[in-house]
Design a protein around this motif. Sequence first.
Motif, PDB file in Angstrom:
ATOM      1  N   ASP A 118       7.368   6.403   3.940  1.00 20.75           N
ATOM      2  CA  ASP A 118       8.025   5.107   3.794  1.00 20.75           C
ATOM      3  C   ASP A 118       7.527   4.448   2.523  1.00 20.75           C
ATOM      4  O   ASP A 118       6.520   4.862   1.936  1.00 20.75           O
ATOM      5  N   GLY A 119       8.241   3.415   2.108  1.00 18.44           N
ATOM      6  CA  GLY A 119       7.831   2.692   0.917  1.00 18.44           C
ATOM      7  C   GLY A 119       9.011   2.287   0.070  1.00 18.44           C
ATOM      8  O   GLY A 119      10.168   2.363   0.492  1.00 18.44           O
ATOM      9  N   LYS A 120       8.716   1.862  -1.160  1.00 14.45           N
ATOM     10  CA  LYS A 120       9.754   1.515  -2.117  1.00 14.45           C
ATOM     11  C   LYS A 120       9.223   1.812  -3.515  1.00 14.45           C
ATOM     12  O   LYS A 120       8.011   2.005  -3.714  1.00 14.45           O
ATOM     13  N   SER A 121      10.107   1.863  -4.472  1.00 14.29           N
ATOM     14  CA  SER A 121       9.697   2.177  -5.837  1.00 14.29           C
ATOM     15  C   SER A 121       8.696   1.155  -6.347  1.00 14.29           C
ATOM     16  O   SER A 121       8.823  -0.044  -6.103  1.00 14.29           O
ATOM     17  N   GLY A 122       7.677   1.637  -7.052  1.00 16.71           N
ATOM     18  CA  GLY A 122       6.666   0.740  -7.593  1.00 16.71           C
ATOM     19  C   GLY A 122       5.349   1.459  -7.816  1.00 16.71           C
ATOM     20  O   GLY A 122       5.208   2.652  -7.515  1.00 16.71           O
ATOM     21  N   GLN A 231     -10.368  15.043   3.659  1.00 19.98           N
ATOM     22  CA  GLN A 231     -11.185  14.049   4.350  1.00 19.98           C
ATOM     23  C   GLN A 231     -12.643  14.158   3.905  1.00 19.98           C
ATOM     24  O   GLN A 231     -13.303  13.142   3.662  1.00 19.98           O
ATOM     25  N   ARG A 232     -13.136  15.387   3.791  1.00 19.39           N
ATOM     26  CA  ARG A 232     -14.526  15.577   3.366  1.00 19.39           C
ATOM     27  C   ARG A 232     -14.726  15.069   1.934  1.00 19.39           C
ATOM     28  O   ARG A 232     -15.739  14.432   1.619  1.00 19.39           O
ATOM     29  N   PHE A 233     -13.709  15.333   1.080  1.00 20.90           N
ATOM     30  CA  PHE A 233     -13.793  14.858  -0.299  1.00 20.90           C
ATOM     31  C   PHE A 233     -13.877  13.333  -0.331  1.00 20.90           C
ATOM     32  O   PHE A 233     -14.679  12.755  -1.061  1.00 20.90           O
ATOM     33  N   MET A 234     -13.054  12.691   0.461  1.00 24.13           N
ATOM     34  CA  MET A 234     -13.029  11.232   0.494  1.00 24.13           C
ATOM     35  C   MET A 234     -14.375  10.667   0.931  1.00 24.13           C
ATOM     36  O   MET A 234     -14.880   9.692   0.349  1.00 24.13           O
ATOM     37  N   MET A 235     -14.950  11.263   1.956  1.00 29.76           N
ATOM     38  CA  MET A 235     -16.188  10.735   2.531  1.00 29.76           C
ATOM     39  C   MET A 235     -17.378  10.848   1.556  1.00 29.76           C
ATOM     40  O   MET A 235     -18.339  10.106   1.670  1.00 29.76           O
ATOM     41  N   THR A 236     -17.272  11.755   0.610  1.00 29.81           N
ATOM     42  CA  THR A 236     -18.408  11.972  -0.301  1.00 29.81           C
ATOM     43  C   THR A 236     -18.259  11.226  -1.619  1.00 29.81           C
ATOM     44  O   THR A 236     -19.119  11.315  -2.477  1.00 29.81           O
ATOM     45  N   ARG A 237     -17.160  10.497  -1.813  1.00 29.19           N
ATOM     46  CA  ARG A 237     -16.966   9.757  -3.067  1.00 29.19           C
ATOM     47  C   ARG A 237     -17.590   8.373  -2.971  1.00 29.19           C
ATOM     48  O   ARG A 237     -17.455   7.671  -1.950  1.00 29.19           O
ATOM     49  N   SER A 238     -18.253   7.966  -4.020  1.00 28.59           N
ATOM     50  CA  SER A 238     -18.803   6.609  -4.056  1.00 28.59           C
ATOM     51  C   SER A 238     -17.749   5.607  -4.502  1.00 28.59           C
ATOM     52  O   SER A 238     -17.736   4.457  -4.061  1.00 28.59           O
ATOM     53  N   LEU A 239     -16.833   6.043  -5.379  1.00 33.66           N
ATOM     54  CA  LEU A 239     -15.746   5.180  -5.835  1.00 33.66           C
ATOM     55  C   LEU A 239     -14.532   5.424  -4.957  1.00 33.66           C
ATOM     56  O   LEU A 239     -13.892   6.463  -5.050  1.00 33.66           O
ATOM     57  N   LYS A 240     -14.255   4.479  -4.083  1.00 34.29           N
ATOM     58  CA  LYS A 240     -13.170   4.685  -3.123  1.00 34.29           C
ATOM     59  C   LYS A 240     -11.961   3.834  -3.517  1.00 34.29           C
ATOM     60  O   LYS A 240     -11.711   2.758  -2.977  1.00 34.29           O
ATOM     61  N   ARG A 241     -11.208   4.350  -4.514  1.00 32.31           N
ATOM     62  CA  ARG A 241      -9.989   3.677  -4.945  1.00 32.31           C
ATOM     63  C   ARG A 241      -8.875   4.720  -5.048  1.00 32.31           C
ATOM     64  O   ARG A 241      -9.120   5.897  -5.336  1.00 32.31           O
ATOM     65  N   ALA A 242      -7.656   4.274  -4.786  1.00 27.25           N
ATOM     66  CA  ALA A 242      -6.499   5.166  -4.854  1.00 27.25           C
ATOM     67  C   ALA A 242      -5.390   4.494  -5.638  1.00 27.25           C
ATOM     68  O   ALA A 242      -5.298   3.262  -5.688  1.00 27.25           O
ATOM     69  N   SER A 243      -4.542   5.306  -6.247  1.00 32.17           N
ATOM     70  CA  SER A 243      -3.374   4.781  -6.950  1.00 32.17           C
ATOM     71  C   SER A 243      -2.161   5.637  -6.620  1.00 32.17           C
ATOM     72  O   SER A 243      -2.276   6.849  -6.371  1.00 32.17           O
ATOM     73  N   LEU A 244      -0.999   4.994  -6.609  1.00 35.07           N
ATOM     74  CA  LEU A 244       0.235   5.663  -6.199  1.00 35.07           C
ATOM     75  C   LEU A 244       1.400   5.109  -6.997  1.00 35.07           C
ATOM     76  O   LEU A 244       1.499   3.895  -7.216  1.00 35.07           O
ATOM     77  N   THR A 245       2.283   6.008  -7.410  1.00 33.91           N
ATOM     78  CA  THR A 245       3.528   5.611  -8.068  1.00 33.91           C
ATOM     79  C   THR A 245       4.703   6.249  -7.340  1.00 33.91           C
ATOM     80  O   THR A 245       4.671   7.453  -7.033  1.00 33.91           O
ATOM     81  N   ILE A 246       5.719   5.441  -7.035  1.00 32.72           N
ATOM     82  CA  ILE A 246       6.932   5.922  -6.378  1.00 32.72           C
ATOM     83  C   ILE A 246       8.123   5.531  -7.248  1.00 32.72           C
ATOM     84  O   ILE A 246       8.237   4.387  -7.687  1.00 32.72           O
ATOM     85  N   GLU A 247       9.004   6.484  -7.494  1.00 32.47           N
ATOM     86  CA  GLU A 247      10.208   6.218  -8.277  1.00 32.47           C
ATOM     87  C   GLU A 247      11.448   6.669  -7.509  1.00 32.47           C
ATOM     88  O   GLU A 247      11.426   7.692  -6.814  1.00 32.47           O
ATOM     89  N   GLY A 248      12.516   5.882  -7.625  1.00 35.16           N
ATOM     90  CA  GLY A 248      13.825   6.277  -7.085  1.00 35.16           C
ATOM     91  C   GLY A 248      14.038   6.015  -5.609  1.00 35.16           C
ATOM     92  O   GLY A 248      15.055   6.418  -5.050  1.00 35.16           O
ATOM     93  N   MET A 249      13.112   5.333  -4.959  1.00 35.64           N
ATOM     94  CA  MET A 249      13.254   5.073  -3.525  1.00 35.64           C
ATOM     95  C   MET A 249      13.979   3.743  -3.324  1.00 35.64           C
ATOM     96  O   MET A 249      13.565   2.714  -3.854  1.00 35.64           O
ATOM     97  N   VAL A 250      15.062   3.780  -2.538  1.00 35.13           N
ATOM     98  CA  VAL A 250      15.902   2.596  -2.322  1.00 35.13           C
ATOM     99  C   VAL A 250      15.978   2.289  -0.834  1.00 35.13           C
ATOM    100  O   VAL A 250      16.121   3.194  -0.009  1.00 35.13           O
TER     101      VAL A 250
END
Length: 496
Positions: A118-122, A231-250
């Motif tokens: 789910d989501g929208k472009s952005g 999940q294991r990768f996530m748990m071992t990171r000290s910098l817990k930030r994510a980024s996402l780009t979605i295009e064309g979703m209406v």
Amino acid sequence: MKKFIKSLSLIGLIIVSACTEKTDMEKMMDTVNQQTIKDHIYFIASDELKGRNTGSPEILEAADYIATQLETYGAKPVEGADGYFQSVPLRKKSPATSGSFSYAGKNFNLNDDFLIVDGKSGTYEGEVVYLEYGQAEDYEGADVKGKIVFAKAGDGNTSDRRAILRLSRAKYELARQNGAAGLVEFYNSPATPWAQLGFTFNRVNITLDPEGDDKEIIPHLWLKDLNNANQRFMMTRSLKRASLTIEGMVNEMTKDKNILAMVEGTDPELKKEVIMFSAHYDHIGVGRPNAEGDSIYNGTRDNAIGTVTVLSAAENIAKYPMKRSALFVLFTGEEKGLLGSRYLADNPIVPNEEIVFCWNSDNGGYNDTTISTIVGLERTTASQFIKDANEAVGLEAIDDPAGEQGLFDRSDNVSFARKGIPAPTYSLGFRAFDAEIMKYYHQAGDNPETVDYDYLEKFFKSYVLASRMIGNAPERPFWVEGDKYYDTGKKLYGMN
């Protein structure tokens, strides 16, 4: 002397009236007509309605036709509805044309590594917070406002795809309600291949969205994690930030609606108890052409026949009301995940505790014209009425012979069973989900001229007669003790 004669005349009228009162069988025979059945089916399953896909202009035309029939029969609008309708807030969403996702410097590819549910472009970016399974109890004491929630898919117990999807939708709503900027689920169930999930999400989809345009649509991803490495990768990171780009979703809201009508019962006490007659009137629209070049999936068996079954009951009961009140409901969005029935069950116009029986009608097809198949026949105390009604018209009522299909949980009845309302589904006669069923089930060849109308007449008669027997019985129907919904039903009706 005149008073005496007048009294005799009154007594005579009462005796004549009693002698001429029609039986339920006679009342059923008076209204169930093969030509009427055929006319309704030929219109609802016509090429002109293009398969009645949810969100289409044609399903709105079908809705108007059905509502007109109910009004013509004399069934009344339900107080609290918009005439004969209940608007159902459905959002149609087109798939993204491209997208990217990264977490703590690690990049993931759309479709290969993650799917957009789910989501929208952005473009979205934010701090990540991990909430186990992302269920209500996991939010207690958690600050998720403006953050991207990461959670495991499912609940740790189920591997059923449909159950995981239901949970996923509930998690999405929880994330939105708590102000999260997004939701990412780690998907690690081998029960459904990743490629099949991609087919599910990478097409136009429709979802319930009670908030409509009034609430922010947030991104919702499934991240492939079959060996839990992400999940294991996530748990071992000290910098817990994510980024996402979605295009064309209406996204756009549709104009879909459930159809409702009611006939009040005749008994001063029993009329407070409501029998609900239900079916879905949507199908799957236009799709891949078959060998004959037919691309319209008319949905005669699934579920024009079920829709007309309910219309047949409405015609009969409007003319000959039962002791109990009758509520007639035709749902949109069944093929998209029981959307119309789920919405009504959660947003009832007639309180759920007043509905004592949900008499659903849904079909995949038939391979035996000597029977009716009732999914959940032996799960309620109404079973003997159903058997007797079938026998009276020359049919035999049998229970679901294809338990492996999980049919009880695949039709609109389950939306109300989960609330505690006894809710079997009345279906055309089948003894197995075999090649004869699959020849027409969700196929372009499921046209009105391919069904046996002599058999349908018997089938409709059995449904209407059973309806009258249940609606006039001294005792209300209920779950058989020991059924999985027995305790839920007792709680709903205050029977504890």
